[in-house]
Enzyme design. Structure first.
Site, PDB file in Angstrom:
ATOM      1  N   GLU A 186       0.331  -1.093  -0.250  1.00  0.00           N
ATOM      2  CA  GLU A 186      -0.110  -0.093  -0.204  1.00  0.00           C
ATOM      3  C   GLU A 186       1.067   1.264  -0.495  1.00  0.00           C
ATOM      4  O   GLU A 186       0.852   1.989   0.470  1.00  0.00           O
ATOM      5  CB  GLU A 186      -1.490   0.115   1.249  1.00  0.00           C
ATOM      6  CG  GLU A 186      -1.807  -0.900   0.695  1.00  0.00           C
ATOM      7  CD  GLU A 186      -3.590  -0.965   1.742  1.00  0.00           C
ATOM      8  OE1 GLU A 186      -2.853  -0.294   2.812  1.00  0.00           O
ATOM      9  OE2 GLU A 186      -4.298  -2.243   1.699  1.00  0.00           O
ATOM     10  N   GLU A 224      -5.124  -8.426  -0.934  1.00  0.00           N
ATOM     11  CA  GLU A 224      -5.342  -8.497   0.737  1.00  0.00           C
ATOM     12  C   GLU A 224      -7.202  -8.476   0.498  1.00  0.00           C
ATOM     13  O   GLU A 224      -7.493  -7.282  -0.634  1.00  0.00           O
ATOM     14  CB  GLU A 224      -5.493  -7.167   1.652  1.00  0.00           C
ATOM     15  CG  GLU A 224      -4.239  -7.237   2.603  1.00  0.00           C
ATOM     16  CD  GLU A 224      -3.448  -5.999   2.804  1.00  0.00           C
ATOM     17  OE1 GLU A 224      -4.589  -5.575   3.396  1.00  0.00           O
ATOM     18  OE2 GLU A 224      -2.326  -6.149   3.370  1.00  0.00           O
TER      19      GLU A 224
END
Length: 492
Positions: free
Chosen positions: A150, A267
């Site tokens: 991220e 995810e």
């Protein structure tokens, strides 16, 4: 008929890698693999200090670095013993190599770029080379290698600096390929909300001819966090938004040189918080059921975040049920979403039919399986229907069929409800843990159904937030001609 994509079991998430050294983690992974059987496992912290890989030292007045793989070997050995392969994430930054002191999580993963890019390349090269030497090239070629986590969020990459991430990716990917050209490397593992990041990243790797074998992103549907002591409440978008996020990379890359690359959702969950009690509920299983059933239409893998509540990003949990991401609590209590996955693991490979609230499959033995789920109201649990009916027709040979039904809902197969009724004990006794494990098991029912004109008609009524699995097989009746059940007590 079409085959059911295996994307749902291709990968599962985990807390930081060093947690694999703990017994509760190991017991939980064994249970998950026995009843579900994921193919890969991905988590943070490969290079964080807790794994002890990057070890700077001074000798005779000179600065040196030793790369030590003591813990990494133990973790990977465990994974392979459990029948699951690593999906490696290159991160976070070792403190001895970091250019700053900004960290994320209770366990302080460093989010800054390296102060020496050549030293970072050495770390990546030595780690990948060690894995190839220890486990063999053919094995490690099956482990995707993802660069960072991220980087589009300031919490995970200093200033969310895209140019700095592109440099990190280029050096990392090139280094991996220097070890072996057929190793899989990709990124950018972005969080939802910054969708242009992938397009910018794609333009960079194409313009620079940087190696890339897959693209990755994450998917969540929760709104802003409303914090309470040791917990969080959030609104949720419809579960269909997850499928939209799964599909986005292929849509963004269509017509580009990266069109056709595998897409990994490394995810996904409803809430991005590890302390949201929605994760522990029957609602959650029914909410995610259509996503897990159809996600393989949009991505090559989608990794549930995570397999276990052994997870300490917000600190050590204060109660057994605390809203953790896991399919399992600590001490291996199964949550309803665990059963959603376990049910799917028992289904066949050929799809007979799909609908808004069911998936029907068959296998080479003629067994037919039906996964069915109740509709949910994602804005208010109390507004979900109290019941939902389905009528399905399925092909079956013979004159009759045997059906086994396994169900979880608000009352059945729901340890969270039992835990609430116990008074929410923070540290359950051994006896209470036994009760919770029993309460967590699906309720089983069975019956015999007639086969009419080569078909069985199934009328299903689902309770509020129910997920159910039906397994239906042809009956081969071997009852002896002289047997009479009415004479069990010897009556004539």
């Amino acid at each position: 008929m079409s085959r059911l994509p295996a994307a749902w079991r291709a990968c599962v998430g985990t807390g930081r890698m060093e947690l694999a050294l703990r017994r509760d983690y190991q017991d939980s992974l064994a249970l998950v693999q026995r009843e579900i059987g994921f193919r890969h496992i991905r988590g943070h912290g490969l290079f964080s200090d807790g794994m002890g890989i990057h070890r700077p030292f001074t000798h005779l007045g000179q600065e040196h670095v030793r790369h030590s793989f003591t813990y990494l070997d133990q973790v990977v050995d465990l994974y392979l013993e459990r029948g699951i392969r690593p999906f490696l994430e290159l991160g976070f930054m070792p403190s001895g190599l970091a250019s700053g002191d900004q960290t994320v999580f209770w366990w302080k993963g460093n989010i800054t770029p390296p102060r020496s890019w050549s030293a970072w390349a050495d770390l990546v090269r030595d780690t990948v080379t060690h894995l190839v030497d220890r486990y063999g090239l053919a094995e490690v070629r099956q482990w995707p290698i993802e660069v960072w986590n991220e980087p589009n969020l300031t919490q995970f990459w200093r200033d969310a600096d895209a140019d700095a991430y592109h440099r990190l990716y280029e050096i990392s990917a090139t280094t991996v390929k220097d070890v072996d050209a057929e190793l899989q490397v990709g990124g950018p593992a972005i969080s939802p909300g910054s969708d242009k990041w992938l397009e910018t990243f794609a333009e960079f790797v194409v313009a620079r001819d940087v190696p890339i074998d897959f693209v990755s992103r994450h998917a969540y549907t929760s709104g802003p966090a409303e914090h309470v002591p040791f917990g969080t409440h959030q609104t949720l978008a419809p579960a269909s938004r997850l499928l939209e996020q799964f599909a986005l990379p292929r849509r963004q890359l269509a017509g580009t040189p990266l069109d056709g690359l595998p897409v990994h959702i490394t995810e996904f969950n409803s809430s991005y918080r590890p302390d949201n009690p929605i994760h522990d509920t029957a609602f959650h299983a029914a909410y995610l059921a259509p996503v897990v059933a159809a996600g393989g239409d949009h991505a090559d893998s989608f990794s549930y975040w995570t397999f276990s509540d052994m997870f300490e990003e917000e600190g050590i949990p204060t109660a057994l049920f605390h809203g953790g991401f896991g399919l399992l609590t600590h001490r291996q209590i199964k949550k309803p979403t665990f059963h959603l996955y376990a049910f799917l693991a028992r289904m066949g490979e050929e799809v007979l039919s799909r609908g808004p609230h069911h998936l029907m499959t068959t296998d080479v033995t003629g067994r037919v399986t039906i996964l069915a789920w109740a509709p949910v109201d994602h804005t208010d649990l109390r507004n979900s229907p109290s019941s939902h009916s389905l009528r399905l027709s399925l092909p079956m040979s013979g004159q009759s069929a045997f059906e086994v039904r396994s169900s979880v809902d608000e009352e059945r197969g729901n340890a969270w409800t039992a835990w609430r009724e116990m008074g929410r004990p923070a540290s359950p006794t051994s006896r209470q843990l036994d009760w919770l494990r029993e309460a967590a098991e699906p309720v089983r029912a069975h019956r015999r159904r007639p086969v009419v004109n080569g078909h069985v008609t199934v009328d299903l009524t689902l309770a509020r937030h129910e997920v159910t699995l039906l397994e239906i097989t042809p009956v081969c009746d071997e009852t002896p001609s002289w047997w009479d059940d009415s004479r069990l007590l010897g009556t004539p």
